[in-house]
Design a protein around this motif. Sequence first.
Motif, PDB file in Angstrom:
ATOM      1  N   ARG A  16       0.822  -1.220   0.000  1.00 28.93           N
ATOM      2  CA  ARG A  16       0.000   0.000   0.000  1.00 28.93           C
ATOM      3  C   ARG A  16       0.851   1.263   0.000  1.00 28.93           C
ATOM      4  O   ARG A  16       0.468   2.259  -0.633  1.00 28.93           O
ATOM      5  N   GLU A  73       1.940   1.580  -3.530  1.00 25.75           N
ATOM      6  CA  GLU A  73       0.829   2.078  -4.354  1.00 25.75           C
ATOM      7  C   GLU A  73       0.684   3.595  -4.217  1.00 25.75           C
ATOM      8  O   GLU A  73       0.464   4.301  -5.194  1.00 25.75           O
ATOM      9  N   CYS A  95      -4.236   3.643   1.096  1.00 28.54           N
ATOM     10  CA  CYS A  95      -3.712   3.487  -0.257  1.00 28.54           C
ATOM     11  C   CYS A  95      -4.704   4.105  -1.247  1.00 28.54           C
ATOM     12  O   CYS A  95      -5.788   4.527  -0.853  1.00 28.54           O
ATOM     13  N   HIS A 116      -6.737   2.849  -3.048  1.00 25.61           N
ATOM     14  CA  HIS A 116      -8.013   2.126  -3.076  1.00 25.61           C
ATOM     15  C   HIS A 116      -8.778   2.268  -1.774  1.00 25.61           C
ATOM     16  O   HIS A 116      -9.787   1.597  -1.561  1.00 25.61           O
ATOM     17  N   GLU A 144      -7.674   1.359   1.216  1.00 25.96           N
ATOM     18  CA  GLU A 144      -7.319   0.368   2.237  1.00 25.96           C
ATOM     19  C   GLU A 144      -6.379   1.028   3.250  1.00 25.96           C
ATOM     20  O   GLU A 144      -5.497   1.802   2.876  1.00 25.96           O
TER      21      GLU A 144
HETATM   22 ZN   LIG Z   1      -4.521  -0.507  -2.646  1.00 24.10          ZN
END
Ligand SMILES: [Zn+2]
Length: 145
Positions: A82, A85, A127, A129, A131
């Motif tokens: 993460r 990312e 991250c 996304h 998370e």
């Molecule tokens: Zn992610």
Amino acid sequence: METLQRLTRRQVDTLRAVGTSEAPERGVSLKVAAASLKVRPPSALTHLTTLEEMGLVVRYRGKSRLTARGRNTFREYQRHHRVAETLFGSLGLAPAETCVAAREIDLAISHRTVEEVCRAQAHPAECPHGEPIAPCHSPSPGKAG
Ligand SMILES: [Zn+2]
Ligand SMILES: [Zn+2]
Ligand SMILES: [Zn+2]
């Protein structure tokens, strides 16, 4: 060498298959692990056996579970992934691309580099996304470093 740096991509995927099953405390059967890895059971067994030898997975009555060390290692992997990312995201890659790019480096980079990259990005909480990224200097699994 740090545990993560000794793992192959397949072994990390196996760690995830065991650690993210619906009932991780009950363990996953070889059949289920193989299905989630999309490999044949003998291949899944090879990966599981290596993880057992490293003390990351235990097998009981035919089902595999993560050990405390395995859980820590998987959590550390997610952190590497993460943070990487987020770095690629800050360079302008789209979220889906950051995931692909992060997988190319997340096993190779050291904990120390991950912390430095995290610091350089002002300690992102999540991250691209959404998370969560655990704060730096959380209790490190096993030996320091
Ligand atoms: Zn992610
Ligand atoms: Zn990802
Ligand atoms: Zn941080």
